[in-house]
Write an enzyme that holds these catalytic residues in place. Structure first.
Site, PDB file in Angstrom:
ATOM      1  N   HIS A 129      -1.319  -5.715   1.682  1.00  0.00           N
ATOM      2  CA  HIS A 129      -2.586  -6.437   1.500  1.00  0.00           C
ATOM      3  C   HIS A 129      -2.308  -7.838   0.962  1.00  0.00           C
ATOM      4  CE1 HIS A 129      -6.619  -7.548   0.293  1.00  0.00           C
ATOM      5  NE2 HIS A 129      -6.070  -7.987  -0.826  1.00  0.00           N
ATOM      6  N   THR A 163      -3.926  -8.555  10.709  1.00  0.00           N
ATOM      7  CA  THR A 163      -4.369  -7.238  10.236  1.00  0.00           C
ATOM      8  C   THR A 163      -3.888  -6.120  11.150  1.00  0.00           C
ATOM      9  OG1 THR A 163      -6.336  -8.259   9.289  1.00  0.00           O
ATOM     10  CG2 THR A 163      -6.418  -5.877   9.670  1.00  0.00           C
ATOM     11  N   ARG A 206       4.180  -7.306   8.933  1.00  0.00           N
ATOM     12  CA  ARG A 206       3.499  -6.240   9.681  1.00  0.00           C
ATOM     13  C   ARG A 206       4.095  -6.059  11.072  1.00  0.00           C
ATOM     14  NH1 ARG A 206      -2.498  -7.978   7.542  1.00  0.00           N
ATOM     15  NH2 ARG A 206      -2.700  -6.463   5.844  1.00  0.00           N
ATOM     16  N   ASN A 231      -0.983  -0.473   7.899  1.00  0.00           N
ATOM     17  CA  ASN A 231      -0.364  -1.800   8.000  1.00  0.00           C
ATOM     18  C   ASN A 231       0.346  -2.243   6.713  1.00  0.00           C
ATOM     19  OD1 ASN A 231      -2.569  -2.454   6.484  1.00  0.00           O
ATOM     20  ND2 ASN A 231      -3.491  -3.863   7.976  1.00  0.00           N
ATOM     21  N   TYR A 265     -12.332  -3.102  -1.461  1.00  0.00           N
ATOM     22  CA  TYR A 265     -12.700  -3.177  -0.042  1.00  0.00           C
ATOM     23  C   TYR A 265     -14.215  -3.140   0.152  1.00  0.00           C
ATOM     24  CZ  TYR A 265      -7.844  -2.712   1.597  1.00  0.00           C
ATOM     25  OH  TYR A 265      -6.514  -2.926   1.885  1.00  0.00           O
ATOM     26  N   ARG A 269      -0.800 -14.677   3.574  1.00  0.00           N
ATOM     27  CA  ARG A 269      -1.362 -13.989   4.747  1.00  0.00           C
ATOM     28  C   ARG A 269      -0.460 -14.180   5.964  1.00  0.00           C
ATOM     29  NH1 ARG A 269      -6.023 -10.691   4.651  1.00  0.00           N
ATOM     30  NH2 ARG A 269      -6.556 -11.526   6.691  1.00  0.00           N
ATOM     31  N   PHE A 291     -13.921   3.533   9.327  1.00  0.00           N
ATOM     32  CA  PHE A 291     -12.633   3.880   8.726  1.00  0.00           C
ATOM     33  C   PHE A 291     -12.638   3.785   7.201  1.00  0.00           C
ATOM     34  CE2 PHE A 291     -12.670  -0.603   9.953  1.00  0.00           C
ATOM     35  CZ  PHE A 291     -12.328  -1.230   8.764  1.00  0.00           C
ATOM     36  N   GLU A 319      -9.850 -10.363  -6.854  1.00  0.00           N
ATOM     37  CA  GLU A 319      -8.875  -9.271  -6.744  1.00  0.00           C
ATOM     38  C   GLU A 319      -7.876  -9.286  -7.899  1.00  0.00           C
ATOM     39  OE1 GLU A 319      -7.341  -9.710  -2.760  1.00  0.00           O
ATOM     40  OE2 GLU A 319      -9.252  -9.127  -1.852  1.00  0.00           O
ATOM     41  N   LYS A 353       0.850  -1.189   0.000  1.00  0.00           N
ATOM     42  CA  LYS A 353       0.000   0.000   0.000  1.00  0.00           C
ATOM     43  C   LYS A 353       0.899   1.257   0.000  1.00  0.00           C
ATOM     44  CE  LYS A 353      -3.277  -2.478   2.986  1.00  0.00           C
ATOM     45  NZ  LYS A 353      -4.133  -2.330   4.181  1.00  0.00           N
TER      46      LYS A 353
HETATM   47  P1  DAT Z   1      -6.672  -7.429   5.970  1.00  0.00           P
HETATM   48  O1  DAT Z   1      -5.993  -6.281   5.265  1.00  0.00           O
HETATM   49  O2  DAT Z   1      -5.735  -8.105   6.918  1.00  0.00           O
HETATM   50  O3  DAT Z   1      -7.326  -8.402   5.025  1.00  0.00           O
HETATM   51  P2  DAT Z   1      -9.348  -6.427   6.542  1.00  0.00           P
HETATM   52  O4  DAT Z   1      -9.740  -6.974   5.218  1.00  0.00           O
HETATM   53  O5  DAT Z   1     -10.171  -6.752   7.728  1.00  0.00           O
HETATM   54  O6  DAT Z   1      -7.828  -6.817   6.898  1.00  0.00           O
HETATM   55  O7  DAT Z   1      -9.279  -4.835   6.447  1.00  0.00           O
HETATM   56  C1  DAT Z   1      -8.759  -4.235   5.298  1.00  0.00           C
HETATM   57  C2  DAT Z   1      -7.923  -3.031   5.683  1.00  0.00           C
HETATM   58  O8  DAT Z   1      -8.728  -2.054   6.299  1.00  0.00           O
HETATM   59  C3  DAT Z   1      -6.829  -3.324   6.717  1.00  0.00           C
HETATM   60  O9  DAT Z   1      -5.660  -3.856   6.135  1.00  0.00           O
HETATM   61  C4  DAT Z   1      -6.599  -1.973   7.293  1.00  0.00           C
HETATM   62  C5  DAT Z   1      -7.987  -1.346   7.293  1.00  0.00           C
HETATM   63  N1  DAT Z   1      -8.635  -1.542   8.592  1.00  0.00           N
HETATM   64  C6  DAT Z   1      -9.216  -2.673   9.058  1.00  0.00           C
HETATM   65  N2  DAT Z   1      -9.690  -2.489  10.291  1.00  0.00           N
HETATM   66  C7  DAT Z   1      -9.406  -1.207  10.636  1.00  0.00           C
HETATM   67  C8  DAT Z   1      -9.626  -0.401  11.776  1.00  0.00           C
HETATM   68  N3  DAT Z   1     -10.244  -0.869  12.844  1.00  0.00           N
HETATM   69  N4  DAT Z   1      -9.176   0.865  11.744  1.00  0.00           N
HETATM   70  C9  DAT Z   1      -8.532   1.369  10.668  1.00  0.00           C
HETATM   71  N5  DAT Z   1      -8.302   0.671   9.545  1.00  0.00           N
HETATM   72  C10 DAT Z   1      -8.714  -0.600   9.520  1.00  0.00           C
HETATM   73 MG    MG Z   2      -8.992  -8.283   3.817  1.00  0.00          MG
END
Ligand code: DAT
Ligand code: MG
Length: 153
Positions: free
Chosen positions: A119, A95, A106, A116, A51, A89, A59, A130, A11
């Site tokens: 992706h 995450t 991470r 973080n 997303y 992963r 967020f 994707e 990212k």
């Molecule tokens: P991942 O990226 O591990 O698949 P996810 O799909 O649940 O996790 O969320 C996508 C992205 O959204 C994550 O990498 C960062 C952001 N995100 C998730 N939860 C968040 C939160 N509580 N506050 C801020 N950003 C968040």
């Molecule tokens: Mg995800």
């Protein structure tokens, strides 16, 4: 030979942090094959689709803006190999970087869930969606990895 593929992205924060090479390096040394690679500023629409399952979360708008505002690009990759979706992963870590195991990307480089850096697709279904969203079939290039019989027979 295994055809499993996953979408991995660095990212904008990861690109700013200079972590593109580190990600490529960790997947390469594990034995995975790079079959797609691109640098781009994704449109808001692309990120909203990517997303889509997070729409409505507090967020969400901030996430879409930070991914698509062009202050730094995203580096998208497609990696191929045995169990690469789940293992990808694992290489990234949880995450929330504060829950990531030491040794994962991470945990080694991040402290904030909203920054973080990386992706990775979380299922076969997500990987397929994707890869076609970010690459399309034509941009993914399968090639014969000479070492493959030595890595995954
Ligand atoms: P991942 O990226 O591990 O698949 P996810 O799909 O649940 O996790 O969320 C996508 C992205 O959204 C994550 O990498 C960062 C952001 N995100 C998730 N939860 C968040 C939160 N509580 N506050 C801020 N950003 C968040
Ligand atoms: Mg995800």
């Amino acid at each position: 030979t295994t055809t499993e593929r996953t979408f991995i992205a660095v990212k904008p924060d990861g690109v700013q942090r200079g972590l593109v090479g580190e990600v490529i390096s960790r997947f390469e040394r594990r034995g995975y094959k790079l079959v797609g690679l691109k640098l781009l500023v994704p449109s808001k629409a692309l990120v909203e689709q990517h997303y889509g399952d997070l729409k409505g979360r507090p967020f969400f708008n901030g996430l879409v803006d930070y991914m698509s505002n062009g202050k730094a690009p995203v580096v998208g990759m497609v990696w191929q190999g045995k169990d690469v979706i789940r293992q990808g992963r694992k290489l990234l870590g949880a995450t929330n970087p504060l829950d990531s195991e030491p040794g994962t990307l991470r945990a080694d480089y991040c402290t904030a869930v909203g920054r973080n850096c990386f992706h990775g697709s979380d299922s076969h279904e997500a990987a397929t969606t994707e890869i076609s969203l970010w690459f399309g079939e034509k941009a993914v290039f399968d090639w014969k990895q000479a070492l493959e019989p030595w890595i995954a027979s």
